[in-house]
Design an enzyme around this catalytic site. Structure first.
Site, PDB file in Angstrom:
ATOM      1  CG  ASN A   9      39.622  39.197  48.284  1.00 47.85           C
ATOM      2  OD1 ASN A   9      39.212  39.115  49.409  1.00 47.85           O
ATOM      3  ND2 ASN A   9      39.350  39.476  46.798  1.00 47.85           N
ATOM      4  CE  LYS A  11      37.850  36.482  45.261  1.00 48.50           C
ATOM      5  NZ  LYS A  11      37.890  36.374  44.066  1.00 48.50           N
ATOM      6  CG  HIS A  95      36.832  42.210  45.557  1.00 53.19           C
ATOM      7  ND1 HIS A  95      35.743  41.586  44.222  1.00 53.19           N
ATOM      8  CD2 HIS A  95      37.766  41.665  45.428  1.00 53.19           C
ATOM      9  CE1 HIS A  95      36.339  41.037  44.269  1.00 53.19           C
ATOM     10  NE2 HIS A  95      37.510  40.663  44.752  1.00 53.19           N
ATOM     11  CD  GLU A  97      34.589  38.281  43.616  1.00 50.01           C
ATOM     12  OE1 GLU A  97      34.575  38.093  45.296  1.00 50.01           O
ATOM     13  OE2 GLU A  97      35.318  37.365  43.083  1.00 50.01           O
ATOM     14  CD  GLU A 167      41.658  42.707  41.718  1.00 54.18           C
ATOM     15  OE1 GLU A 167      41.987  41.234  42.563  1.00 54.18           O
ATOM     16  OE2 GLU A 167      40.059  42.197  42.931  1.00 54.18           O
ATOM     17  N   GLY A 173      39.176  35.026  38.296  1.00 52.53           N
ATOM     18  CA  GLY A 173      38.757  33.254  39.275  1.00 52.53           C
ATOM     19  C   GLY A 173      38.444  33.088  38.258  1.00 52.53           C
ATOM     20  CB  SER A 212      43.769  33.842  36.682  1.00 49.73           C
ATOM     21  OG  SER A 212      42.370  33.880  36.795  1.00 49.73           O
TER      22      SER A 212
HETATM   23  P1  PGA Z   1      41.927  35.498  41.736  1.00 50.23           P
HETATM   24  O1  PGA Z   1      40.874  36.557  42.610  1.00 50.23           O
HETATM   25  O2  PGA Z   1      42.859  35.326  41.834  1.00 50.23           O
HETATM   26  O3  PGA Z   1      40.629  34.043  42.642  1.00 50.23           O
HETATM   27  O4  PGA Z   1      40.923  35.999  40.134  1.00 50.23           O
HETATM   28  C1  PGA Z   1      41.716  37.806  42.782  1.00 50.23           C
HETATM   29  C2  PGA Z   1      40.116  38.767  43.552  1.00 50.23           C
HETATM   30  O5  PGA Z   1      39.293  38.680  43.395  1.00 50.23           O
HETATM   31  O6  PGA Z   1      40.665  39.659  44.333  1.00 50.23           O
END
Ligand code: PGA
Length: 253
Positions: A9, A11, A95, A97, A167, A173, A212
């Protein structure tokens, strides 16, 4: 047997030239891999350049969002058919976010999931609890609610019509991934909910972990039986680290 699935992803990162380079790097390193399924999710503006690079490889193209209508007066939105037209086979829906920053609700998520499946896209439906919800013992309640509302009335063609990504928001993140035990507990729970919602095919639907994930922890994360792959953010932005995750994912199980 559920085949492992590794999704990158990207982003809101990568200008078109950078996206092209990253896609090329990934294609060179793991473009012919078939022991796991590989998917990358660039931003809308780079879908076409990335598709140009990966269309002759085993890597699939994914969008990061979609709207539920087919066409019409919906300024700024992109329909499932437009994504298919751009080469996508997959789309990330709900997601955390988008839920937290853009106010996306379970009702919107449900419409997006249903419209994607109807058009022939495979939605990767994201669910997960915040740290506060985990600490107050509400993880399962939150995840069950997101699944039940996000899948209400949704019909599948087969168990491959959808993927779920667990998630935990506190792991995205932050550098703090869930332990394999913490993740497996929720994955098993998700599988049971899916089995109820989709009458007996819960054990055939792929359930990914995200938050992560790195080349250093991928082997641990994939060790429990109900974790079928990963959704990778930060570590998918470098071809070498994403390729290492893919290769390590192929060695286990
Ligand atoms: P990350 O993000 O691996 O940077 O923690 C995962 C995601 O949001 O899909």
């Amino acid at each position: 047997m559920r085949k492992r699935l590794i999704v990158g992803n990207w982003k809101m990162n990568m200008l078109r030239k950078e996206a092209y380079e990253l896609a090329r790097g990934i294609a060179e390193l793991v473009g012919d891999v078939s022991y796991v399924d590989i998917v990358v999710a660039p931003p809308y503006t780079s879908l076409d350049v990335v598709y140009g690079v990966i269309s002759n490889t085993n890597i699939g193209l994914c969008a990061q969002n979609v709207f539920w209508e087919e066409a019409g007066a919906f300024t700024g939105e992109i329909s499932p058919y437009m994504l298919i037209d751009a080469g996508c086979k997959w789309v990330i829906v709900g997601h955390s976010e988008r839920r937290a920053v853009l106010g996306e609700t379970d009702e919107m998520v449900k419409r997006k999931v249903a419209a994607s499946i109807k058009a022939g896209l495979i939605p990767i439906l994201c669910v997960g609890e915040t740290l506060e919800q985990r600490e107050s013992g509400k993880t399962m309640e939150v995840v069950r609610g997101q699944l039940e509302r996000g899948l209400d009335g949704v019909e599948l063609f087969s168990s491959d019509s959808i993927v779920i990504a667990y998630e935990p928001v506190w792991a995205i993140g932050t550098g703090r991934s869930a332990t394999p035990y913490e993740a497996e507990e929720v994955h098993l729970f998700i599988r049971n909910v899916l089995d109820r919602v989709f009458e007996g095919i819960g054990d055939k639907i792929r359930v990914l972990y995200g938050g992560s994930v790195t080349p250093e922890n991928i082997e641990d994360i994939l060790s429990p039986p109900n974790i079928d792959g990963v959704l990778v953010g930060g570590a998918s932005l470098k071809a070498e680290s994403f390729a290492r995750i893919v290769r390590l994912a192929g060695r286990i199980g």
